[in-house]
Design a protein around this motif. Sequence first.
Motif, mmCIF file in Angstrom:
data_model
loop_
_atom_site.group_PDB
_atom_site.id
_atom_site.type_symbol
_atom_site.label_atom_id
_atom_site.label_comp_id
_atom_site.label_asym_id
_atom_site.label_seq_id
_atom_site.Cartn_x
_atom_site.Cartn_y
_atom_site.Cartn_z
ATOM 1 N N SER A 1 -7.774 -47.386 -37.467
ATOM 2 C CA SER A 1 -9.042 -47.209 -38.167
ATOM 3 C C SER A 1 -9.522 -45.767 -38.043
ATOM 4 O O SER A 1 -10.045 -45.184 -38.992
ATOM 5 N N ALA A 2 -9.325 -45.189 -36.862
ATOM 6 C CA ALA A 2 -9.720 -43.792 -36.648
ATOM 7 C C ALA A 2 -8.857 -42.849 -37.481
ATOM 8 O O ALA A 2 -9.358 -41.855 -38.018
ATOM 9 N N VAL A 3 -7.570 -43.156 -37.594
ATOM 10 C CA VAL A 3 -6.678 -42.326 -38.406
ATOM 11 C C VAL A 3 -7.080 -42.417 -39.877
ATOM 12 O O VAL A 3 -7.148 -41.397 -40.578
ATOM 13 N N VAL A 4 -7.363 -43.627 -40.345
ATOM 14 C CA VAL A 4 -7.781 -43.822 -41.730
ATOM 15 C C VAL A 4 -9.062 -43.056 -42.008
ATOM 16 O O VAL A 4 -9.242 -42.470 -43.075
ATOM 17 N N TYR A 5 -9.964 -43.035 -41.019
ATOM 18 C CA TYR A 5 -11.225 -42.322 -41.192
ATOM 19 C C TYR A 5 -10.991 -40.844 -41.458
ATOM 20 O O TYR A 5 -11.710 -40.220 -42.236
ATOM 21 N N LEU A 6 -9.974 -40.275 -40.820
ATOM 22 C CA LEU A 6 -9.676 -38.855 -41.029
ATOM 23 C C LEU A 6 -9.366 -38.557 -42.488
ATOM 24 O O LEU A 6 -9.609 -37.448 -42.976
ATOM 25 N N THR A 7 -8.815 -39.532 -43.193
ATOM 26 C CA THR A 7 -8.403 -39.314 -44.584
ATOM 27 C C THR A 7 -9.312 -40.048 -45.568
ATOM 28 O O THR A 7 -8.967 -40.205 -46.731
ATOM 29 N N LYS A 8 -10.480 -40.469 -45.091
ATOM 30 C CA LYS A 8 -11.359 -41.307 -45.902
ATOM 31 C C LYS A 8 -11.816 -40.627 -47.179
ATOM 32 O O LYS A 8 -11.950 -41.251 -48.227
ATOM 33 N N THR A 9 -12.077 -39.332 -47.122
ATOM 34 C CA THR A 9 -12.560 -38.647 -48.324
ATOM 35 C C THR A 9 -11.538 -38.693 -49.446
ATOM 36 O O THR A 9 -11.901 -38.677 -50.624
ATOM 37 N N ASP A 10 -10.255 -38.734 -49.108
ATOM 38 C CA ASP A 10 -9.211 -38.679 -50.131
ATOM 39 C C ASP A 10 -9.250 -39.866 -51.074
ATOM 40 O O ASP A 10 -8.679 -39.819 -52.163
ATOM 41 N N LEU A 11 -9.903 -40.960 -50.677
ATOM 42 C CA LEU A 11 -10.005 -42.113 -51.563
ATOM 43 C C LEU A 11 -10.889 -41.805 -52.774
ATOM 44 O O LEU A 11 -10.694 -42.361 -53.848
ATOM 45 N N TYR A 12 -11.843 -40.906 -52.588
ATOM 46 C CA TYR A 12 -12.839 -40.686 -53.640
ATOM 47 C C TYR A 12 -12.993 -39.227 -54.056
ATOM 48 O O TYR A 12 -13.494 -38.949 -55.143
ATOM 49 N N MET A 13 -12.574 -38.297 -53.214
ATOM 50 C CA MET A 13 -12.590 -36.885 -53.596
ATOM 51 C C MET A 13 -11.586 -36.144 -52.718
ATOM 52 O O MET A 13 -11.444 -36.439 -51.531
ATOM 53 N N LYS A 14 -10.891 -35.203 -53.330
ATOM 54 C CA LYS A 14 -9.866 -34.465 -52.593
ATOM 55 C C LYS A 14 -10.188 -32.984 -52.593
ATOM 56 O O LYS A 14 -10.481 -32.389 -53.637
ATOM 57 N N LEU A 15 -10.124 -32.414 -51.400
ATOM 58 C CA LEU A 15 -10.361 -30.993 -51.256
ATOM 59 C C LEU A 15 -9.224 -30.223 -51.908
ATOM 60 O O LEU A 15 -8.051 -30.530 -51.700
ATOM 61 N N GLN A 16 -9.580 -29.242 -52.735
ATOM 62 C CA GLN A 16 -8.569 -28.405 -53.373
ATOM 63 C C GLN A 16 -8.177 -27.314 -52.377
ATOM 64 O O GLN A 16 -8.892 -26.337 -52.202
#
Length: 351
Positions: free
Chosen positions: A309-324
Amino acid sequence: MASSDEERYEALVSKMDMHIEGVGQVGALDAGLICTLKEASSLVEKLVKSKGDAFGLSALDEFDSACLEVNAPGKILLKLLRLHIPDDARFNALYTLEPYIEMAVDHVKKFGLYHPSLSWRLRRPVNETHKLMAYLNGCVDQIRQAVKTKSFLAKLNSYQRSSNKNYKGLKEYVDALFERHARLLVLRVDLSYSEENSKTEQDQAQRDRKRLFENARSNKLFGDMVGYIWKLEHGPKKGFHYHMMFFFDGSKVREDITLAKRIGEYWTSVVTKGRGLYYNCNAVKLAYKSCGIGMIEHTDVELRSGLWSAVVYLTKTDLYMKLQTEGRGMGKGSYPRSKDARGRPRALMAA
């Protein structure tokens, strides 16, 4: 980690009047924005699956005027319009929105539906109300049609494939570490910059991260580290910052809070030469509902679930917005050697 977890450990820090040297603000994601984008994505998916007109006409009054009647699809659209989705030049230069959200925002802007003078319940002459009804229904119809185009489906497939690939890769990596080690000491440290250095450019942040891992090859502080995961993020106040997870051989090291603090201090004093800050998440790990950091045994199903769950949290933003990003925005160490391989496993090859 859910926003409630962030609120929980922020409250704990406040209650205990805890001051952790070297720490600025909690290095968390903007949980409110993530929730907003999650809701927006869900609403758009519901809208494109809805049937019938979004708006109709009410009965005429004695002045031959009418107002809009909001049908089920229209209610979905109105909920979507009430959400505050960032759409300024700075945000758009940094992030790519999830395709459903991006497409809906483009159509809403095209039809001018964010205009403050647009009133849904105002009675108008029937011909004006009829034109408005047709205009708004046309917007919804175009949104419904947009998701069927080859260009949109290709963009959606590419976006989702990239996210799924990252999740799969991280899951396999964490499992491989546990296959090699009976227990892991897991640290989460958020590495950022001081307020006066919050405008640090992305290329400098990338150089600092590379220097950290290059130095780790010969630094005794990282001697028992067997893996790591990093994720670059950006916040309006914090600027560019990293969410880091470090995995150490649990048979050789303990005292996760102390070790995380030493890594944070190394970032601030040596890597960034005083420009940096850090947040020691292990120091407040009891505030997490599902604790996935600290000492974790290979056989501990509950803690390993919390870790994921903690690992998924690190990548949580990628579900809805991705840093360019300039280059990679996320990375992990090399896979460990199998137990029967000779020599010490190396995890510091891929920075």
